[in-house]
Scaffold this motif. Structure first.
Motif, PDB file in Angstrom:
ATOM      1  N   SER A   1      20.361  23.598  81.604  1.00 20.33           N
ATOM      2  CA  SER A   1      19.303  24.164  80.593  1.00 20.33           C
ATOM      3  C   SER A   1      18.190  23.253  80.191  1.00 20.33           C
ATOM      4  CB  SER A   1      20.108  24.526  79.130  1.00 20.33           C
ATOM      5  OG  SER A   1      19.149  25.067  78.626  1.00 20.33           O
TER       6      SER A   1
ATOM      7  N   ASP B   1      12.454  26.662  79.094  1.00 14.33           N
ATOM      8  CA  ASP B   1      13.382  25.406  79.127  1.00 14.33           C
ATOM      9  C   ASP B   1      13.714  25.634  80.687  1.00 14.33           C
ATOM     10  OD1 ASP B   1      15.044  27.629  79.049  1.00 14.33           O
ATOM     11  OD2 ASP B   1      16.793  26.480  78.418  1.00 14.33           O
TER      12      ASP B   1
ATOM     13  N   ASP C   1      16.266  26.530  82.463  1.00 14.28           N
ATOM     14  CA  ASP C   1      16.614  27.808  83.256  1.00 14.28           C
ATOM     15  C   ASP C   1      16.217  28.795  82.745  1.00 14.28           C
ATOM     16  OD1 ASP C   1      18.084  27.296  80.703  1.00 14.28           O
ATOM     17  OD2 ASP C   1      19.661  28.586  81.284  1.00 14.28           O
TER      18      ASP C   1
ATOM     19  N   ASP D   1      15.766  30.405  79.644  1.00 14.35           N
ATOM     20  CA  ASP D   1      16.300  31.379  78.860  1.00 14.35           C
ATOM     21  C   ASP D   1      15.712  30.962  77.354  1.00 14.35           C
ATOM     22  OD1 ASP D   1      17.816  29.226  78.564  1.00 14.35           O
ATOM     23  OD2 ASP D   1      19.468  30.113  78.432  1.00 14.35           O
ATOM     24  N   ARG D   2      15.092  29.740  77.171  1.00 13.35           N
ATOM     25  CA  ARG D   2      14.595  29.487  75.738  1.00 13.35           C
ATOM     26  C   ARG D   2      12.984  29.545  75.762  1.00 13.35           C
ATOM     27  NH1 ARG D   2      17.705  24.500  73.055  1.00 13.35           N
ATOM     28  NH2 ARG D   2      19.595  24.943  73.588  1.00 13.35           N
TER      29      ARG D   2
HETATM   30 CO    CO Z   1      18.504  27.239  78.481  1.00  6.77          CO
END
Ligand code: CO
Ligand code: VG1
Length: 545
Positions: A114, A279, A281, A283-284
């Protein structure tokens, strides 16, 4: 294809945390079969994998490609029928979630740590997602861990490395290996949810502008394709767009500290309408307006209040959910909408059942995570497109939207203070002492606050009744405020103590105060109760968000 069964010895420490197994990259590099053991442990816990589909990809960090080659060979040796692999070994976490759902896969493996830095001295990670596209729930991760402690062999196909970089389909002894474009399916999904025509008009005419910082992580190709190619944002609207193994030496964490280039632009003279970052990967998300930062908790509340402005959510929301430490701003929106609001432990895996059961449409976490029932992961670029859609549809500035929201609902002032990489014993001792104090806290007065209730958060899943305990110390105060302590489940060094502070402000003349100042009393109370500074010898938190 020749399959070898190779002997191995178990490791005692392959316990998945908040989001998969995360370790220093060196742990994977220096311990023989460290990756193989964990992957075989996952496979051993999945019955009926023969002939099934598995989705594979990662965030492109150092060791991603090499690890993927191993996993492909192991998946073939374990009998999977079809492997869908992102070209270049890339798949963002939300895109992987979507592919699992769309192609009815048994599950997927995502390689990522992440927002943690990558490289030989950084972090590496691996997580398994189940057939609904979401992170494996605890009953799986516990089974993986149990298996990893007794594993003594793994299966692998003896074959040349596959060509990860060329799209196409290969037959390998009856199994199918497809190298797919990582972006196409995801981009199609986004076009179904948001008003691409109106967004294209606004971006093309220059009425609305955007700067998206991909931080040299996985969202670069996604944001380029969607924002620039499909929505017509001028070239250069996406910065740091090329995924690099070391994230360009940066820390792919979308916050005010690490997304420095973006922050400078958004607080500078020619700031675009909307600023955003994602971020490692994907997802943020972080959302910024001109000279204005939107806290993730406020972002969730505002998306809930304005969801009807996006085509995919026009019919309204069934319910919302937030992780326990996330501010209660969204609770007020749910109240006003007359829909339920669920409070879950930290980590996206706890939203899965609520989404599957149709109890919620939107959910989010204070840690820059927002998502909906379109996939089963939080989704950075989705949140950015949602904001863009709302900005375009309302014709308003980000700051105006948020201030109007506060005037309507009041403001939940919110901050999180992290003490990173403290000694593990100190972290646990602080939590143990707080837990011991819990019974005597209710009714006690601290400055202008009185403790209303205090507990160690435990959660009963409303769908399957499973109980998860020990999810953080929660102190509820009057007038409306909260103080929460928990230990991180994603760190790779010592312990990280997170302290979350929140105070509700209904007074319309007090909506523009400085967050840290207005929370001073709570910050001091956190120190009185935990003595974290004294016990760690630190002057203050390592990170404030
Ligand atoms: Co992430
Ligand atoms: C952190 C966040 C949590 C998030 C998790 C994974 O966990 O607090 O909200 O779900 O990271 O996010 P912890 O246990 O360290 O507090 V990500 O973007 O790493 O997949």
């Amino acid at each position: 294809m020749r399959i070898e069964v190779r002997q191995t010895r178990p490791y005692p420490d392959q316990k998945p945390g908040t989001s998969g197994l995360r370790k220093k990259t060196r742990v994977f590099l220096e311990n023989p079969n460290y990756l193989e053991n964990f992957v075989q442990s996952i496979f051993d816990c999945l019955p009926d994998k023969a002939g099934k589909t598995l989705v594979l990809g990662g965030d492109g960090r150092y060791h991603n490609r090499k690890a993927l080659q191993t996993i492909v060979k192991m998946a073939l040796a374990n009998g999977f029928g079809t492997l869908l692999v992102g070209q270049g070994g890339l798949l963002s976490t939300p895109a992987a979630s979507h592919l699992i759902r769309k192609y009815h896969a048994l599950g997927g493996i995502i390689l990522s740590a992440s927002h943690n830095p990558g490289g030989p001295d950084g972090d590496f990670g691996i997580k398994y997602n189940i057939d609904n596209g979401g992170p494996a729930p605890e009953k799986y991760t516990e089974a993986f861990y149990r298996r990893s402690r007794e594993i003594d062999e793994y299966r692998i196909a003896v074959m040349d490395d596959i060509d990860l970089d060329t799209q196409g389909e290969h037959q390998i002894d009856g199994a199918i290996l497809r190298i797919i474009d990582p972006v196409t399916d995801y981009a199609e999904l986004m076009a179904q949810l948001f008003d691409f025509d109106r967004m294209r008009q606004a971006l093309g005419s220059g009425k609305v502008s955007i700067c998206f910082d991909a931080m040299h992580a996985v969202t670069g190709p996604y944001a380029k394709r969607i924002l620039e190619d499909q929505l017509g944002a001028p070239e250069g609207s996406v910065i740091n767009a090329v995924p690099l193994e070391d994230f360009g030496g940066g820390h792919p964490d979308p916050n005010l500290t690490y997304a420095r280039e973006l922050v400078e632009r958004m607080y500078g003279p020619d700031a675009p309408t909307l600023g955003a970052a994602s971020d490692g990967d994907g997802d943020r998300n972080m959302i910024l307006g001109r000279g204005f930062f939107v806290t993730p908790s406020d972002s969730l509340a505002l998306l809930a209040a304005n969801a009807h402005r996006a085509p995919g959510y026009r019919d309204g929301l069934r319910g919302v959910a937030r992780s326990m430490p996330t501010s209660r701003a969204v609770d007020r929106v749910a109240d006003a909408l007359g829909i339920p609001c669920y409070e879950t432990p930290t980590g996206w895996k706890f939203f899965g059942n609520l989404l599957d059961a149709g109890k919620i449409t939107l959910c989010g976490e204070e840690s820059f995570g927002t998502g909906s029932d379109h996939v089963r992961e939080k989704d950075g670029l989705w949140a950015v497109l949602f904001w863009l859609n709302i900005v375009v549809a309302s014709g308003q500035e980000v700051a105006t939207l948020v201030r109007d929201h506060w005037r309507r609902f009041g403001r939940n002032y919110y901050t999180r203070h992290d003490y990173e990489a403290i000694a593990a014993e100190t972290g646990h001792a602080i939590m143990d002492d707080l837990r011991r104090k819990l019974p005597e806290l209710p009714g006690q007065h601290f400055g202008s606050f009185t403790v209303e209730a205090a507990d160690d958060f435990s959660y009963t899943d409303p769908v399957n009744g499973s109980v998860t305990t020990g999810q953080g110390i929660r102190i509820l105060l009057e007038p409306e405020a909260r103080l929460i302590f928990r230990l991180s489940g994603t760190g790779t060094e010592g312990a990280t103590l997170r302290i979350y502070m929140e105070r509700y402000e209904p007074d319309p003349t007090r909506l523009d105060l400085d967050t840290q100042e207005t929370l001073t009393e709570l910050i001091e109370l956190a120190e009185t109760l935990s003595q974290v500074k004294q016990r760690t010898g630190r002057d203050g938190p390592t990170v404030i968000t």
